[in-house]
Scaffold this motif. Structure first.
Motif, mmCIF file in Angstrom:
data_model
loop_
_atom_site.group_PDB
_atom_site.id
_atom_site.type_symbol
_atom_site.label_atom_id
_atom_site.label_comp_id
_atom_site.label_asym_id
_atom_site.label_seq_id
_atom_site.Cartn_x
_atom_site.Cartn_y
_atom_site.Cartn_z
ATOM 1 N N SER A 1 0.820 -1.209 0.000
ATOM 2 C CA SER A 1 0.000 0.000 0.000
ATOM 3 C C SER A 1 0.854 1.260 0.000
ATOM 4 C CB SER A 1 -0.951 -0.003 1.192
ATOM 5 O OG SER A 1 -0.222 -0.011 2.383
ATOM 6 N N TYR A 2 0.221 2.370 -0.332
ATOM 7 C CA TYR A 2 0.857 3.680 -0.330
ATOM 8 C C TYR A 2 -0.228 4.722 -0.127
ATOM 9 C CZ TYR A 2 -0.931 3.921 -5.104
ATOM 10 O OH TYR A 2 -1.755 3.932 -6.201
ATOM 11 N N ALA A 3 0.179 5.939 0.157
ATOM 12 C CA ALA A 3 -0.779 7.031 0.338
ATOM 13 C C ALA A 3 -0.632 7.985 -0.839
ATOM 14 C CB ALA A 3 -0.534 7.745 1.648
ATOM 15 N N ALA A 4 -1.750 8.457 -1.349
ATOM 16 C CA ALA A 4 -1.750 9.353 -2.498
ATOM 17 C C ALA A 4 -2.530 10.619 -2.157
ATOM 18 C CB ALA A 4 -2.374 8.667 -3.703
ATOM 19 N N LEU B 1 -5.285 6.461 1.655
ATOM 20 C CA LEU B 1 -4.524 5.218 1.713
ATOM 21 C C LEU B 1 -5.050 4.288 0.627
ATOM 22 C CD1 LEU B 1 -2.395 3.570 3.313
ATOM 23 C CD2 LEU B 1 -4.287 2.702 4.681
ATOM 24 N N ILE B 2 -4.151 3.857 -0.262
ATOM 25 C CA ILE B 2 -4.556 3.053 -1.411
ATOM 26 C C ILE B 2 -3.957 1.660 -1.284
ATOM 27 C CG2 ILE B 2 -4.407 2.906 -3.925
ATOM 28 C CD1 ILE B 2 -5.147 5.703 -3.904
ATOM 29 N N ASN B 3 -4.729 0.658 -1.638
ATOM 30 C CA ASN B 3 -4.285 -0.731 -1.755
ATOM 31 C C ASN B 3 -3.984 -1.399 -0.414
ATOM 32 O OD1 ASN B 3 -3.999 -2.844 -3.492
ATOM 33 N ND2 ASN B 3 -1.838 -2.504 -3.864
ATOM 34 N N ALA B 4 -4.485 -0.870 0.678
ATOM 35 C CA ALA B 4 -4.346 -1.551 1.969
ATOM 36 C C ALA B 4 -5.434 -2.615 2.046
ATOM 37 C CB ALA B 4 -4.495 -0.570 3.115
ATOM 38 N N ASN C 1 -20.791 -6.431 4.417
ATOM 39 C CA ASN C 1 -19.341 -6.340 4.501
ATOM 40 C C ASN C 1 -18.788 -5.225 3.628
ATOM 41 O OD1 ASN C 1 -17.169 -7.462 5.865
ATOM 42 N ND2 ASN C 1 -17.864 -9.523 5.374
ATOM 43 N N HIS C 2 -17.514 -4.918 3.830
ATOM 44 C CA HIS C 2 -16.829 -3.856 3.100
ATOM 45 C C HIS C 2 -16.012 -4.438 1.945
ATOM 46 C CE1 HIS C 2 -13.969 -5.380 6.088
ATOM 47 N NE2 HIS C 2 -13.046 -5.113 5.179
ATOM 48 N N GLU C 3 -15.583 -3.567 1.064
ATOM 49 C CA GLU C 3 -14.684 -3.964 -0.024
ATOM 50 C C GLU C 3 -13.262 -4.004 0.546
ATOM 51 O OE1 GLU C 3 -13.144 -2.023 -4.160
ATOM 52 O OE2 GLU C 3 -15.183 -1.542 -3.505
ATOM 53 N N PRO C 4 -12.524 -5.099 0.372
ATOM 54 C CA PRO C 4 -11.233 -5.255 1.050
ATOM 55 C C PRO C 4 -10.167 -4.222 0.688
ATOM 56 C CG PRO C 4 -11.994 -7.352 0.197
ATOM 57 C CD PRO C 4 -12.928 -6.313 -0.303
ATOM 58 N N ARG C 5 -10.063 -3.788 -0.556
ATOM 59 C CA ARG C 5 -8.970 -2.896 -0.959
ATOM 60 C C ARG C 5 -9.466 -1.509 -1.364
ATOM 61 N NH1 ARG C 5 -3.830 -4.924 -1.765
ATOM 62 N NH2 ARG C 5 -3.687 -7.164 -1.592
ATOM 63 N N ARG C 6 -10.521 -1.047 -0.736
ATOM 64 C CA ARG C 6 -11.047 0.273 -1.099
ATOM 65 C C ARG C 6 -10.130 1.386 -0.602
ATOM 66 N NH1 ARG C 6 -13.612 3.541 2.490
ATOM 67 N NH2 ARG C 6 -13.752 2.753 4.607
ATOM 68 N N PRO C 7 -10.126 2.558 -1.260
ATOM 69 C CA PRO C 7 -9.321 3.689 -0.754
ATOM 70 C C PRO C 7 -9.911 4.204 0.558
ATOM 71 C CG PRO C 7 -10.039 4.068 -3.022
ATOM 72 C CD PRO C 7 -10.738 2.839 -2.547
ATOM 73 N N ARG C 8 -9.032 4.505 1.516
ATOM 74 C CA ARG C 8 -9.469 4.977 2.833
ATOM 75 C C ARG C 8 -8.819 6.322 3.136
ATOM 76 N NH1 ARG C 8 -8.613 -0.429 2.722
ATOM 77 N NH2 ARG C 8 -10.368 -1.683 3.397
#
Length: 156
Positions: free
Chosen positions: A51-54, A62-65, A77-84
């Protein structure tokens, strides 16, 4: 009555970040999470290795966490790799945006943990990418330190 000190509980750590980047400034940030995401984190399940922050507008995301779905949440449930969205003060956000745009640095998550109050926090760092020769040098130093410790332990 004795005062009890509790430690922050680490959920996920990005160990690869120290090998791939020169980490410079560390900052603690909150994360905007859904209910099922915090429950999954309290179970100790997350991955921030890739992951990384953009920068998106005037916010840091936070992207790809990867926070896997919570088993008991069924269809809610939530989407596992959503942007936060990361929760920071405006001065901190402006400082990070300036470093990314001006200096070409990257914002890398280093550690995801629950603090003493049970809130999810992420430690992010401003980072510069390492070249291949820097990585080789770091590997050689680590190997030498390991060999040196082994030699000292065997002799002593």
């Amino acid at each position: 009555m004795a005062e009890v000190k509790t430690q922050a509980r680490t959920i996920a750590e990005n160990r690869r970040a120290r090998f791939d980047y020169f980490l410079e400034e560390f900052t603690e940030a909150g994360i905007q999470l859904l209910g099922t995401e915090i429950k999954a984190l309290r179970d100790g399940r997350a991955n921030i290795a890739e992951s990384y922050a953009a920068v998106e507008g005037r916010e840091i995301v936070l992207i790809n966490a990867d926070i896997p779905p919570f088993k008991q949440a069924n269809r809610f449930n939530h989407e596992p790799r959503r942007p936060r969205k990361l929760l920071l003060h405006r001065k901190q956000i402006d400082k990070l945006i300036g470093a990314v745009q001006r200096d070409g640095q990257t914002i890398i998550p280093v550690r995801l943990y629950l603090n003493d109050a049970g809130r999810a926090k992420i430690e992010i760092a401003l980072a510069k990418g390492k070249k291949l020769h820097d990585k080789r040098e770091a590997t050689a130093e680590r190997d030498w330190a390991r060999d040196k410790a082994r030699l000292l332990r065997d002799r002593g």
